[in-house]
Scaffold this active site. Structure first.
Site, PDB file in Angstrom:
ATOM      1  CB  THR A 169      11.877  60.158  70.006  1.00  0.00           C
ATOM      2  OG1 THR A 169      13.186  60.429  70.518  1.00  0.00           O
ATOM      3  CG2 THR A 169      11.009  59.626  71.136  1.00  0.00           C
ATOM      4  CG  ASP A 170      16.540  58.888  66.230  1.00  0.00           C
ATOM      5  OD1 ASP A 170      15.730  57.934  66.325  1.00  0.00           O
ATOM      6  OD2 ASP A 170      17.760  58.717  66.027  1.00  0.00           O
ATOM      7  CG  ASP A 182      23.181  57.631  67.000  1.00  0.00           C
ATOM      8  OD1 ASP A 182      22.519  58.017  67.984  1.00  0.00           O
ATOM      9  OD2 ASP A 182      23.175  56.455  66.592  1.00  0.00           O
ATOM     10  CB  SER A 211      28.423  53.447  63.312  1.00  0.00           C
ATOM     11  OG  SER A 211      27.194  53.836  63.917  1.00  0.00           O
ATOM     12  CG  LEU A 236      28.237  53.844  74.570  1.00  0.00           C
ATOM     13  CD1 LEU A 236      29.503  53.715  75.405  1.00  0.00           C
ATOM     14  CD2 LEU A 236      27.191  54.672  75.309  1.00  0.00           C
TER      15      LEU A 236
END
Length: 382
Positions: free
Chosen positions: A35-36, A171, A127, A124
């Protein structure tokens, strides 16, 4: 433990103590997948597992990057940094310096020694942890005075434009802005954030990350294809982004999309945005059974409509649920990586054993089991 290791290695390599040690965590997403980059909603939290960077300034215009997890250091000329080129994993660090300089910030040479606990290729955000640790280090060392949200934006720019991975901004925002004991409710359009209490011990539950050990990479595979399909759906529906389609108008919107596959991609995004909002509401009233139901619905949508799950992820989710988990879903970009399960304290061992048994029975490698507690975002350690 890791901050001194990075500092010790720094002293060995450079014959001087670092000016400081900074850290930024990996993240796991409770709900809100893909969704981001559609301007939507997400609900990640930071992991305890972090990447550490021992760092000092240099006056020779060189960016010297070394990792305890890599064999050879990598050197860049700061003034010659440009997207593409060689450098492998170190490009994520170099990209942050490039993005800062491209934005007009005076960042010169740096010596960096990196050490991290975030599993690579597991979904997870190893990066983002690296980018954000380098970002807070450079920000402090060169006294740039940048806010955390701006550092997250520059870290995302590094990943998108320098490395070439078409990720959204969740992230980096999570790694920068999460706080201990909370999930981060993030609106990717407005960049507004809210800390939503997620005190698992007080609620008598644990969040269990299940690492399938199937690696994925955002630079390759189907991630870019999914993003392009979402953009196509938005064009055909006639909205700026799929965020602009609400659940009540979903059927009418999807009727405008010609391709069945693209239609399913859009359906996932619209329904997933609604699930994030419902999950936030459920957490506010401590309704964990509803959170669990929404997690499972998210996994089904990611598996069937967005088609980014994998056999290993499906086995992990099914085994966790059959052993009594409140909810479970794949998490991250997909095509491998991790699942997350919401589990009552009393059921943690049973769920872990059931997942391990199911993997063995399916002929898969033994999964990793990682208890996850909502933790602190990027910070200076030393």
């Amino acid at each position: 433990m890791n901050a001194p290791m990075a500092a010790v290695r720094f002293a060995e390599v450079h014959n001087s103590e670092p000016e400081g040690v900074w850290a930024a965590p990996g993240r796991v997403n409770l709900i809100g997948e893909h969704t981001d980059y559609n301007d939507g909603f997400v609900l990640p939290f930071a992991l305890e597992q972090s990447t550490w960077v021992a760092a000092s300034r240099r006056d020779d215009g060189v960016l010297h990057v070394e990792s305890l997890q890599a064999d050879e250091p990598v050197r860049f000329e700061v003034g010659e940094l440009a997207p593409g080129g060689s450098g492998g994993w170190a490009r994520y660090a170099a990209g942050v310096v490039w993005a800062m300089r491209a934005a007009g910030h005076e960042v010169g040479g740096l010596s960096l020694v990196i050490d991290g606990q975030v599993p690579l290729g597991s979904g997870l955000s190893s990066s983002a942890a690296l980018e954000c640790a380098v970002g807070v280090a450079a920000n402090d060392l060169y006294a740039l005075g940048l806010e955390r949200a701006e550092l997250a934006r520059l870290a995302q720019k590094a990943e998108n434009d320098f490395v070439g991975a078409p990720t959204g901004g969740m992230d980096q925002m999570a790694s920068m802005l999460c706080t201990q004991g909370n999930a981060l409710f993030l609106d990717n359009r407005t960049r507004e954030v809210e800390q939503v209490p997620l005190d698992a011990p007080a609620l008598g539950v644990r969040l269990l990350v299940i690492d399938t050990k199937v690696s994925h990479a955002h630079e390759t595979g189907g991630y870019g294809e999914r993003r392009a399909q979402c953009e196509q759906a938005a064009r055909e529906i006639g909205v700026p982004m799929l965020r602009d389609v609400d659940l009540d108008g979903l059927d009418a919107a999807l009727a405008k999309v010609g391709d069945e596959v693209v239609r399913r991609r859009a359906r996932h995004i619209v329904t997933e945005n609604a699930r994030v909002l419902d999950t936030v509401a459920a957490l506010r009233r401590d309704d964990l059974s509803e959170v669990g139901r929404l997690m499972v619905a998210s996994h089904v949508s990611l598996r069937d409509d967005f088609e980014v799950s994998s056999p290993e992820l499906d086995v992990a989710v099914d085994a966790a649920m059959s052993a009594g988990a409140i909810g479970a879903r794949m998490t991250g970009g997909g095509f491998g990586g991790c699942a997350i399960a919401l589990v009552r304290e009393a059921d943690v061992d049973a769920v872990g054993a059931a997942v391990a048994k199911a993997f063995a029975g399916s002929g898969y490698a033994e999964p990793g089991l990682l208890p996850a507690a909502p933790s602190q975002g990027a910070r200076r350690e030393v």
